[in-house]
Design an enzyme around this catalytic site. Structure first.
Site, PDB file in Angstrom:
ATOM      1  CB  CYS A 153      -0.909   0.009   1.226  1.00 60.37           C
ATOM      2  SG  CYS A 153      -2.108  -1.334   1.299  1.00 60.37           S
ATOM      3  CG  ASP A 566      34.688  20.224  19.463  1.00 60.60           C
ATOM      4  OD1 ASP A 566      35.865  20.530  19.190  1.00 60.60           O
ATOM      5  OD2 ASP A 566      33.840  21.047  19.842  1.00 60.60           O
ATOM      6  CG  ASP A 760      32.603  20.724  15.905  1.00 58.87           C
ATOM      7  OD1 ASP A 760      33.805  20.519  15.674  1.00 58.87           O
ATOM      8  OD2 ASP A 760      32.175  21.122  16.996  1.00 58.87           O
TER       9      ASP A 760
END
Length: 866
Positions: A153, A566, A760
């Site tokens: 479907c 980081d 970043d």
């Protein structure tokens, strides 16, 4: 179900194909009027129904490759459906024109047209990413789809929408019954796209909380009624079937046996015609669009058993299976009802976000307040939250939710952000501080300035990311859908072969064995295995303040071997704090701190904020400053009580006095005058209290942990040693971070990157999986696969653990679905499984897959598996 085009329909009723649109549907195959009309209608008559064509050239349909004139959109849609189904022989052999097709019902046509109105369109449609192929602007909307029953479907709706002109991408999530649609607004309208879904027998509407709730209530009532009728019919039929099972041969007179059969037939009729209707409708829809779904074998099994039983009853001899038919329908509906409830649980997280946004707000009217603290007496007006614009001033009373993102202007309060971050404790907020829309004012009334409109608020952004993640299916889910579609075709061939084989061996058992083969299989379990697990996992994570913004995120995260952090803002707070104040001569530490804070008055630099915060903690009185001059990158200079002072780096302040640098790796700010140094203030960015435990948990899970920082080598090395991290690099810019991560990937490692800053963003997008932590920048959040809304690094480890558990559940579901079908289908083919047991097994298989996925909503110790 298909309705013969020669049958006149009741007023207000239309075939699914006829509900395409009241105007030319997107993608309709229009051409110039044909010079070769059918012999039946005249040149000015509709080719389909023979009625006059009042607007020549407006509605055209191709039949056998020739454009034919139509009188309305309904006849156009029916003719195109007949042509697509390969039934054009009807037009050659008919003796009279067909009854006029009914156009799109007026109520539905008006409803669809409303979605193109600018005001409503602005609330339901948002700007999406540009088309990567053409760069064209893109509109994006989330749709609710009614009638999805299996993977086929969803595939049919996807294919229908994808073929419409202007559609850029579409993805249907069967588990949540929603679709994410992106299109070019210059080439397609929302109403036209919704009409194209209606043309294939489904109903699609833009996702709205009230509509979703109404849709769910309607679906629940419909399922309950059908289940009730099936259950009642099953009990009554079993009452008549029981004597036939228990009586000895000849014990029941023939007239009585025939009477019980006819009674069973009458009681089974409403079960087949009403309760089982969705199965037949779904089967016909899948056949009409050449997309066989799970409803097809189910409908074949029910129809074959009922027709054979009715024929045996009419003839007065042969086996009847009315009890098996009613039981089969009841068990399937019961399983579908339970599965529907499980799907609702999986989508509650998104509904909770939608419900959190207030519909109205109190906006201040009149001139700006001269005294912000007098806002409680200011006149207000109640306006829809959708009308709020950046810069508006609103009042938020205690106990109310913030309708949009705001900055507080007056008043102090506590804010409950549990829906957004998962943190149960309210946090204090005062003037100048931001508050996200959807948070609850748990303290006192406040005055606030609107930062973003509703569509651009934090809560709306979170809702969009959750939707995108739900529709971004991983590779294993797409593969399972493809297997399920081929599976159904192979199953139909197998059932036919089994019926022929049993016809040779034992003709009386050929039909029940074939029905058992059709019924016992469960391709739905294959299609549900991955989406159900992902929906349960992402819903649970969102309640914990972890936002999964990519469907592939959990799959990729579970396979990561290395995690790279980081430093600033990720492992540390990202907010420098005063560690110590070393003074020279007669200068007092408190006096030095007061002078430094006074010089930094008005500065937005993080170090300046740290100095002022420490002075405020100590309740120090700040002296007046004059002749202030900031030297970018070095410090600030000013006069206090006639003394010229400098505050800044050792190199800059060293021009006035000797400023020896320490080797501790912390930041030093010097306070000097021309006669000599007055103080050295040492600041440090402290580690998050949960950092060590997070790193230890990830290591215990088998990941290698690294540090990659843009900070200087000394503080980066110190943090790496404190947490036991491998230092990949220091003073690394965005390009340097990319190089380091790619080196790990080239070595065969799969990298999870955790960061928070603008620099970043490139490496977050490059890593195999990525997370943005805490107060990450907007760019970092966009690039990351996951966003930790709560300022809690510990949830990184929890997210990694959830990813592993999700992968285990997906593999368990796929293994179960494959093993079940591998055992059940051969057993049914050998005649070892009666039809009622086949229905029970198929229902239980789907329920087991969904139930196993819902275990992800429980704590690990409650759902541990190996």
């Amino acid at each position: 179900m298909f309705i013969d085009p020669t049958d006149r329909q009741a007023p207000g009723r239309a075939t699914p194909a006829a509900t395409a649109t009241a105007t030319t549907a997107p993608g309709s195959r229009a051409a110039a009027p044909s010079a070769d009309p059918s012999p039946m209608p005249t040149a000015a008559a509709c080719f389909h129904c023979g009625q006059p064509v009042t607007e020549p050239g407006r509605w055209l349909a191709r039949v056998d490759g020739q454009p034919r004139p139509m009188c309305c959109a309904g006849c156009q849609a029916v003719a195109e459906a007949i042509d697509a189904a390969g039934l054009t022989e009807y037009y050659r052999h008919r003796s009279a024109p067909a009854a006029g097709a009914q156009p799109l019902p007026a109520a539905l046509a008006a409803e669809l047209a409303l979605y193109d109105e600018p005001d409503l369109n602005a609330t339901l449609v948002r700007s999406g990413p540009a088309d990567p192929a053409t760069g064209a602007a893109c509109s994006e909307a989330s749709l609710m789809i009614e009638g999805l029953r299996c993977g086929a479907c969803g595939w049919l709706v996807e294919r229908t929408l994808a073929r419409q002109p202007g559609v850029i991408s579409v993805s249907v999530n069967q588990t949540t019954e929603r679709a994410l649609l992106r299109w070019d607004p210059a080439r397609a309208s929302l109403s036209g796209l919704l009409a194209s879904v209606a043309a294939v027998g489904y109903r699609a509407l833009p996702s709205d909380l009230r509509q979703r709730q109404a849709q769910e209530a309607q679906a629940r009532r419909s399922l309950s009624r059908r289940l009730f009728v099936a259950g009642l019919g099953m009990m009554q039929v079993m009452m008549y079937a029981w004597p036939a099972y228990t009586a000895q041969t000849g014990e029941i007179e023939a007239d009585h046996a025939a009477l019980m059969r006819w009674a069973s037939l009458l009681l089974t009729l409403p079960v087949v015609l009403y309760s089982a209707r969705p199965f037949f409708e779904g089967a016909w829809r899948s056949l009409r669009h050449r997309s066989p779904g799970m409803d097809l074998p189910v409908a074949l099994g029910i129809g074959a058993a009922f027709i054979a039983s009715a024929w045996a009853t009419w003839r007065g001899q042969g086996e009847v299976w009315f009890d098996s038919v009613t039981m089969f329908v009841f068990l399937l509906l019961a399983a579908r009802h339970l599965e529907w409830l499980a799907r609702r649980r999986a989508s509650r997280a998104l509904d909770a976000l939608a419900a959190a946004m207030p519909e109205r707000a109190l906006r201040l009217i009149g001139p700006p307040l001269s005294d912000a603290d007098a806002f409680l007496q200011a006149p207000t007006e109640t306006v829809p939250a959708l009308r709020l614009r950046p810069g508006d001033t609103i009042r938020v009373d205690a106990g109310s939710r913030f309708p949009v993102d705001v900055t507080l202007l007056a008043g102090r309060t506590e804010v409950d952000q549990s829906l957004l971050t998962g943190e149960s404790l309210p946090v204090p907020r005062g003037p100048g501080q931001p508050v996200a829309g959807g948070a609850v004012n748990a303290g006192s009334p406040v005055l606030a300035r609107v930062l973003h409109a509703v569509g651009d608020s934090t809560l709306s952004g979170i809702e969009r990311l959750i939707e995108r993640a739900a529709h971004d299916r991983p590779a294993v889910a797409r593969a399972a859908d493809r297997v399920a579609r081929w599976f159904i075709g192979a199953l139909l061939l197998l059932a036919a072969g089994v019926a022929l084989a049993w016809w040779q061996l034992d003709p009386a058992r050929a039909l029940p064995v074939a029905i058992a083969v059709l019924v016992v299989s469960c391709p739905c379990a294959l299609s549900l295995a991955t989406p159900a697990a992902l929906a349960a996992a992402t819903g649970e994570l969102s309640r914990q303040g972890v936002l999964v913004s990519s469907g592939r995120a959990l799959e990729a995260l579970a396979g990561c071997t290395d995690v790279v952090f980081d430093k600033t803002g990720t492992l540390t707070r990202g907010q420098p704090a005063v560690v110590s104040v070393r003074t020279f001569g007669a200068m007092d530490p408190a006096q030095a701190l007061a002078l430094a804070a006074a010089l930094e008055t008005g500065s937005a630099h993080p170090l300046a904020q740290a100095l002022r915060a420490r002075a405020a903690e100590l309740a120090l009185a700040l002296p007046a400053v004059s002749a202030v001059h900031a030297e970018p990158g070095s410090g600030v200079q000013g006069e206090i009580a006639g003394r010229a002072l400098r505050l800044g780096s050792a190199a800059w302040c060293g021009q006035w006095a000797a400023c020896p640098r320490g080797d501790h790796g912390d930041t030093e700010v010097w306070l000097v005058e021309r006669q000599g140094a007055l103080a050295c203030i040492r600041l440090s960015d402290p580690l998050r209290p949960e950092a060590a435990a997070t790193v230890a948990a990830l290591k215990a899970a088998g990941l290698r942990a690294h540090l990659l920082s843009g900070d200087h080598a000394a503080p980066a090395q110190r943090v790496a040693e404190q947490l036991g991290l491998d230092l990949l690099g220091a003073q690394a810019g965005p390009a340097d971070k990319l190089v380091c991560v790619r080196k790990l990937q080239q070595a065969g490692r799969r990298v999870l990157m955790v960061g928070d800053g603008v620099n970043d963003a490139p490496v977050l997008a490059t890593a195999d999986a990525s997370m943005a932590v805490g107060q990450a920048t907007a760019l970092a959040r966009t690039a990351a696969d996951c966003v930790l809304l709560a300022d809690d690094l510990g949830r990184v480890a929890a997210l990694q653990a959830m990813a592993v558990r999700t992968r285990q559940v997906v593999l368990q579901n796929l293994a179960w679905a494959s093993a079940y079908n591998a055992v059940a289908i051969p057993a049914a083919a050998l005649g070892l499984v009666p039809p009622w047991a086949a229905a029970l097994g198929m229902s239980a298989s789907s329920l087991l897959v969904v139930g196993n996925a819902l275990r992800l909503r429980m704590p690990p110790w409650k759902s541990s598996t190996s």
